[in-house]
Design an enzyme around this catalytic site. Structure first.
Site, PDB file in Angstrom:
ATOM      1  N   GLU A  45      -1.945   2.912   1.487  1.00 32.03           N
ATOM      2  CA  GLU A  45      -1.125   2.861   2.706  1.00 32.03           C
ATOM      3  C   GLU A  45      -1.979   3.009   3.967  1.00 32.03           C
ATOM      4  OE1 GLU A  45      -0.742   4.805  -0.008  1.00 32.03           O
ATOM      5  OE2 GLU A  45       1.261   5.691  -0.058  1.00 32.03           O
ATOM      6  N   CYS A  62       2.325   9.961  -0.100  1.00 34.19           N
ATOM      7  CA  CYS A  62       2.039  11.402  -0.074  1.00 34.19           C
ATOM      8  C   CYS A  62       2.224  11.939   1.355  1.00 34.19           C
ATOM      9  CB  CYS A  62       0.610  11.657  -0.555  1.00 34.19           C
ATOM     10  SG  CYS A  62      -0.654  11.146   0.643  1.00 34.19           S
ATOM     11  N   CYS A  80      -0.054  10.036   3.936  1.00 33.42           N
ATOM     12  CA  CYS A  80       0.381   8.673   4.259  1.00 33.42           C
ATOM     13  C   CYS A  80       1.712   8.682   4.997  1.00 33.42           C
ATOM     14  CB  CYS A  80       0.457   7.842   2.986  1.00 33.42           C
ATOM     15  SG  CYS A  80      -1.171   7.612   2.229  1.00 33.42           S
ATOM     16  N   HIS A 133      -6.346   5.970   0.734  1.00 33.30           N
ATOM     17  CA  HIS A 133      -5.137   5.546   0.037  1.00 33.30           C
ATOM     18  C   HIS A 133      -4.751   4.141   0.513  1.00 33.30           C
ATOM     19  CE1 HIS A 133      -3.394   9.712  -1.321  1.00 33.30           C
ATOM     20  NE2 HIS A 133      -4.641   9.522  -1.712  1.00 33.30           N
TER      21      HIS A 133
END
Lengths: 147, 147
Positions: free
Chosen positions: B58, B86, B89, B56
């Site tokens: 992040e 999410c 993260c 991801h």
């Protein structure tokens, strides 16, 4: 015929990884990922060496197993980890749709159970496998740190 | 004197990253990390290219920022991300002790707020910055996928 591939068998391999972390001065957590009784990933916590909070054992094994399999979903795989996963690792395991998680010691402070992190509905969980060994290693680590 | 370094200013940079993800066929989420008005990490979602659920935007920016700073804690840093983080993260951000998180669109299905993931108590959160732009990009992505 006795099946040698028990949860204890594989957790011993994860414990060996935790011991490798201990020897490097890392919080001693180890993980492996298994599919069809074959180990496809091995890792241990490297947050200090890599200066990276994301370098938990589980995260590394998830990446390595997906790389081995050539796909990002870990369906059919089992993660063995010596300590209960945190929010981050449980969140990554959620996305991976991993079939089974086996962990050793519980983490009553920052484990995913207390934190309320959701795993994928298809993921089965077993805990307490070689929990004393995993917890003893953690205790020994923090006792030495305090010296 | 007008301060050009607003949350909108930096979120536009994160949106550029989201657009780069879109162009690669990745779910379009972008992130940057800023310290003292300086961008020290830029990233976009690469889960498809890398076959890795942990890739991801992040997560990549957390790793990159810590590498830049030479330390794993992101105290004094702000993360700008186009979509609400999410569980994974948010869990990584918890460990990083990041000072501020600014996100654009909410994720009512898998965002950390609905999932109940805990951030570090010292982390401030701002949301809704350029939310429509971020959400439009997501809608456009999934509309094209369905074609």
């Amino acid at each position: 015929m006795i099946n040698p591939f028990t949860d204890e068998y594989f957790m011993k391999k994860a414990l060996q990884e935790a011991e490798a972390a201990f020897d490097k001065g890392e919080i001693p957590v180890g993980a492996i990922i298994v599919i069809d009784n074959k180990i496809i990933a091995r890792s241990h916590n490297l947050t200090e060496l890599l200066n990276d909070v994301t370098a938990h054992a589980e995260m590394q094994s998830i990446t390595a197993a997906a790389n081995f399999l050539g796909g990002k979903y870990l369906i059919g795989c089992t993660l063995y980890v010596t300590l209960e996963p945190c929010q981050m690792c449980a969140g990554a395991l959620y996305w991976s749709q991993i079939s089974k998680i086996v962990y050793g010691a519980t983490d009553d402070n920052r484990g995913y159970v207390k934190m309320g992190t959701q795993l994928h509905p298809k993921t089965k969980v077993v805990n307490g496998i070689l929990a004393d060994e995993a917890a003893d290693l953690m205790k020994r680590f923090f006792a030495e740190k305090r010296k």
